[in-house]
Write an enzyme that holds these catalytic residues in place. Sequence first.
Site, PDB file in Angstrom:
ATOM      1  N   ASN A  28     -46.814 -63.414 -16.844  1.00 43.91           N
ATOM      2  CA  ASN A  28     -45.381 -63.450 -16.556  1.00 43.91           C
ATOM      3  C   ASN A  28     -44.666 -63.924 -17.808  1.00 43.91           C
ATOM      4  O   ASN A  28     -45.159 -64.826 -18.495  1.00 43.91           O
ATOM      5  CB  ASN A  28     -45.055 -64.448 -15.440  1.00 43.91           C
ATOM      6  CG  ASN A  28     -45.632 -64.050 -14.104  1.00 43.91           C
ATOM      7  OD1 ASN A  28     -46.120 -62.942 -13.937  1.00 43.91           O
ATOM      8  ND2 ASN A  28     -45.575 -64.965 -13.152  1.00 43.91           N
ATOM      9  N   GLY A  29     -43.485 -63.360 -18.101  1.00 43.86           N
ATOM     10  CA  GLY A  29     -42.700 -63.824 -19.230  1.00 43.86           C
ATOM     11  C   GLY A  29     -42.620 -62.809 -20.340  1.00 43.86           C
ATOM     12  O   GLY A  29     -42.878 -61.613 -20.153  1.00 43.86           O
ATOM     13  N   LYS A  41     -19.718 -78.120 -11.736  1.00 45.11           N
ATOM     14  CA  LYS A  41     -20.998 -78.670 -11.287  1.00 45.11           C
ATOM     15  C   LYS A  41     -20.895 -80.173 -11.047  1.00 45.11           C
ATOM     16  O   LYS A  41     -21.426 -80.699 -10.056  1.00 45.11           O
ATOM     17  CB  LYS A  41     -22.090 -78.386 -12.329  1.00 45.11           C
ATOM     18  CG  LYS A  41     -22.631 -76.984 -12.274  1.00 45.11           C
ATOM     19  CD  LYS A  41     -23.450 -76.750 -11.031  1.00 45.11           C
ATOM     20  CE  LYS A  41     -23.586 -75.275 -10.718  1.00 45.11           C
ATOM     21  NZ  LYS A  41     -22.373 -74.649 -10.201  1.00 45.11           N
ATOM     22  N   GLU A  87     -17.492 -74.372 -15.947  1.00 48.35           N
ATOM     23  CA  GLU A  87     -18.661 -74.435 -15.071  1.00 48.35           C
ATOM     24  C   GLU A  87     -19.268 -75.833 -15.076  1.00 48.35           C
ATOM     25  O   GLU A  87     -19.693 -76.339 -14.029  1.00 48.35           O
ATOM     26  CB  GLU A  87     -19.690 -73.393 -15.501  1.00 48.35           C
ATOM     27  CG  GLU A  87     -21.049 -73.491 -14.826  1.00 48.35           C
ATOM     28  CD  GLU A  87     -21.028 -73.266 -13.321  1.00 48.35           C
ATOM     29  OE1 GLU A  87     -22.068 -73.497 -12.688  1.00 48.35           O
ATOM     30  OE2 GLU A  87     -19.974 -72.888 -12.773  1.00 48.35           O
ATOM     31  N   LYS A  91     -23.362 -72.537   1.064  1.00 46.60           N
ATOM     32  CA  LYS A  91     -23.977 -71.644   0.075  1.00 46.60           C
ATOM     33  C   LYS A  91     -23.250 -70.314   0.005  1.00 46.60           C
ATOM     34  O   LYS A  91     -23.055 -69.753  -1.070  1.00 46.60           O
ATOM     35  CB  LYS A  91     -25.455 -71.427   0.423  1.00 46.60           C
ATOM     36  CG  LYS A  91     -26.221 -70.620  -0.626  1.00 46.60           C
ATOM     37  CD  LYS A  91     -26.254 -71.333  -1.962  1.00 46.60           C
ATOM     38  CE  LYS A  91     -27.001 -70.548  -3.025  1.00 46.60           C
ATOM     39  NZ  LYS A  91     -26.843 -71.141  -4.361  1.00 46.60           N
ATOM     40  N   GLU A 128     -18.944 -80.732  -7.848  1.00 46.57           N
ATOM     41  CA  GLU A 128     -19.621 -80.261  -6.648  1.00 46.57           C
ATOM     42  C   GLU A 128     -20.649 -81.249  -6.122  1.00 46.57           C
ATOM     43  O   GLU A 128     -20.740 -81.466  -4.910  1.00 46.57           O
ATOM     44  CB  GLU A 128     -20.344 -78.934  -6.938  1.00 46.57           C
ATOM     45  CG  GLU A 128     -19.459 -77.714  -6.991  1.00 46.57           C
ATOM     46  CD  GLU A 128     -20.268 -76.455  -7.250  1.00 46.57           C
ATOM     47  OE1 GLU A 128     -20.073 -75.480  -6.505  1.00 46.57           O
ATOM     48  OE2 GLU A 128     -21.085 -76.448  -8.190  1.00 46.57           O
ATOM     49  N   HIS A 167      -1.674 -79.822 -25.214  1.00 45.50           N
ATOM     50  CA  HIS A 167      -0.605 -79.319 -24.359  1.00 45.50           C
ATOM     51  C   HIS A 167      -0.611 -79.996 -22.990  1.00 45.50           C
ATOM     52  O   HIS A 167      -0.151 -79.410 -22.007  1.00 45.50           O
ATOM     53  CB  HIS A 167      -0.723 -77.801 -24.202  1.00 45.50           C
ATOM     54  CG  HIS A 167      -0.518 -77.063 -25.476  1.00 45.50           C
ATOM     55  ND1 HIS A 167       0.717 -76.869 -26.052  1.00 45.50           N
ATOM     56  CD2 HIS A 167      -1.423 -76.500 -26.335  1.00 45.50           C
ATOM     57  CE1 HIS A 167       0.587 -76.201 -27.181  1.00 45.50           C
ATOM     58  NE2 HIS A 167      -0.706 -75.973 -27.379  1.00 45.50           N
ATOM     59  N   CYS A 184     -42.400 -61.840 -12.393  1.00 48.28           N
ATOM     60  CA  CYS A 184     -43.583 -61.173 -11.861  1.00 48.28           C
ATOM     61  C   CYS A 184     -44.423 -62.193 -11.091  1.00 48.28           C
ATOM     62  O   CYS A 184     -44.170 -63.381 -11.121  1.00 48.28           O
ATOM     63  CB  CYS A 184     -44.402 -60.576 -12.995  1.00 48.28           C
ATOM     64  SG  CYS A 184     -43.420 -59.676 -14.208  1.00 48.28           S
ATOM     65  N   TRP A 206     -42.805 -56.593 -13.205  1.00 49.22           N
ATOM     66  CA  TRP A 206     -41.510 -55.960 -13.436  1.00 49.22           C
ATOM     67  C   TRP A 206     -41.455 -55.642 -14.924  1.00 49.22           C
ATOM     68  O   TRP A 206     -41.609 -56.515 -15.751  1.00 49.22           O
ATOM     69  CB  TRP A 206     -40.344 -56.877 -13.042  1.00 49.22           C
ATOM     70  CG  TRP A 206     -39.086 -56.069 -12.905  1.00 49.22           C
ATOM     71  CD1 TRP A 206     -38.273 -55.630 -13.895  1.00 49.22           C
ATOM     72  CD2 TRP A 206     -38.529 -55.555 -11.693  1.00 49.22           C
ATOM     73  NE1 TRP A 206     -37.250 -54.890 -13.391  1.00 49.22           N
ATOM     74  CE2 TRP A 206     -37.369 -54.826 -12.035  1.00 49.22           C
ATOM     75  CE3 TRP A 206     -38.888 -55.650 -10.358  1.00 49.22           C
ATOM     76  CZ2 TRP A 206     -36.564 -54.190 -11.087  1.00 49.22           C
ATOM     77  CZ3 TRP A 206     -38.084 -55.025  -9.416  1.00 49.22           C
ATOM     78  CH2 TRP A 206     -36.947 -54.307  -9.782  1.00 49.22           C
ATOM     79  N   ARG A 217     -40.156 -61.554  -5.457  1.00 49.56           N
ATOM     80  CA  ARG A 217     -39.861 -61.763  -6.863  1.00 49.56           C
ATOM     81  C   ARG A 217     -39.505 -60.448  -7.569  1.00 49.56           C
ATOM     82  O   ARG A 217     -39.015 -60.459  -8.696  1.00 49.56           O
ATOM     83  CB  ARG A 217     -41.061 -62.420  -7.566  1.00 49.56           C
ATOM     84  CG  ARG A 217     -41.418 -63.776  -6.984  1.00 49.56           C
ATOM     85  CD  ARG A 217     -42.799 -64.235  -7.417  1.00 49.56           C
ATOM     86  NE  ARG A 217     -42.842 -64.660  -8.804  1.00 49.56           N
ATOM     87  CZ  ARG A 217     -42.653 -65.904  -9.205  1.00 49.56           C
ATOM     88  NH1 ARG A 217     -42.376 -66.847  -8.336  1.00 49.56           N
ATOM     89  NH2 ARG A 217     -42.730 -66.224 -10.479  1.00 49.56           N
TER      90      ARG A 217
END
Length: 606
Positions: A98-99, A482, A478, A601, A485, A501, A2, A74, A27
Amino acid sequence: MCGIIGILGLTPVAPLLVDALKRLEYRGYDSAGIATLERGSLERLRAEGKLRNLEAKLAAAPRLGISGIGHTRWATHGAPSERNAHPHATERLAVVHNGIIENFRELRTELEAAGRRFSSDTDTEVVAHLVTVLMEAGATPHEAVAATLPRLTGAFALAFLFEGEDDLIIGARRGSPLAVGYGAGEMFLGSDAIALGPFTDEIAYLDDGDHVVLTRSGAQVFDEAGKAVERTVTRSQGTTYVVDKGNHRHFMVKEIHEQPEVVGHALAHYLDLARGEARLPEGLDFAKADRLAITACGTAYYAGFVAKYWFERLARLPVDIDIASEFRYREQPLSKDGITMVISQSGETADTLASLRYARSEGQRIAAVVNVRESTIAREADVVLPLLAGPEIGVASTKAFTAQLAVLAATAIGAGKARGVLSGTEEASLVRAFSEVPRLMHEALKLEPQIEALARELSKVRHCLYLGRGTSYPIALEGALKLKEISYIHAEGYAAGELKHGPIALIDEEMPVVVIAPHDRLFEKTVSNMQEVAARGGRIILITDPAGRDAAAIDTVETIVLPAMPAAVTPLVYAIPVQLLAYHTAVIMGTDVDQPRNLAKSVTVE
């Protein structure tokens, strides 16, 4: 995610509040409102829907006050409606937030027992009442806010406006960002520099745990311990750019730190946190589905891989997970009663779009998990599940990844309920567990100094292994991605059970092995793999929780201890240390973190 704006101005602030809120529309929101002081008295205007609805109310009933706060909401607790829109108010103050306040039920019960009456379904209103109770007992506004903040569990940003206090706004943050703007005889408070851009380019970003007392003569900041502190005032580029780095060195680390707020925003959209229910979007009938195909590329693929575990465990729905560049060419036979789910941050990924079109040709129902609603993938899908993560500038995805996990987890819970696998009690328990994720992510971010120190050692190696079991296996993949990357260190992720293995041949005293191992039902198996690494002199970096730390009984180079949490939510929280480890390693090595070599991106060609 928010939006918050606060102004201590010299002229009527209502139009300025609305203009600032327009800059925060990216947002996402479903209602908006402002509160101003009119000759010392609090007046609110709130409206469901778009800001034009609020503007129409303001045109019909202009406000002349020169102090005010505003908000785009929101919905988290309570449906989108005018009564649930912010600001929330008592006879003494108005507040925007917010939160998520995780312990709002307990606080509301306590307040109602003391005779307080509530007019909304939100978690935010408890904050207004807690501060009001203390003020009625004789506390000053600052004393009341400072005493209330430690009682709140969760991640949040808050702004308070007080009856009869024309030269006072108080703000506070824990997990969600908040910035102070400095003007000539005016002061401003906002979610980010974007909201403050029209008014000032002199910005100070509050540190986590800070609260701030604003008057027209300046701002006094207090840290989490209540000690008066100084925060650096910088010149922001928020007036010229849609987003800026704030007080962070790179967009990537800014986006890592945005994750508690982003994930809370996503979860609130797909979970009714007050009722303990998942909200499935219209057009997704999991009850009739006999199979789910998930396809994506890169980081989005790993989010889908985690979702495979969730859908199969929580909804007992068989899942095929494919890299989009393979899915589009292998001519997989797809069931007429199946669903295909495509995942793409940009919504323009070429291979993922081609996979969508193949699934469409096979008569599949298509669901798209995307961050850009106007994208090609979103337009061609039957059902769109938006991430609501806001712009992600860093090429290496961080907040979009955890937002994808949040959306997929909520959808899996809804599918489990729709298929009769989860009872109402089990659904509510899972919703409660995921509602705690923003706070847990906030706690994980506090480990950054330890992780930065570890990165100094990791930056000296050329190869690294990541291991995990269950949903920690995709997080290992992941983490390795990272590191590759942005630091250009060769790294590989493996299912821990695969160690013997083949990959075990790589283990020696020079090889760091990052083990992602929450203390879950698979922990003992992972410990066995760590023992195999230790026996060969491997350098173990263990990411676990207090129970895992105590049970591992293995020497490590470093043990990163996250809070205890339910097993279902670990992928979202454990993503943060692997992101931070990659980031700080890359910074030490001097690479271009936000735009690593050879990467784009959005991959819009094969």
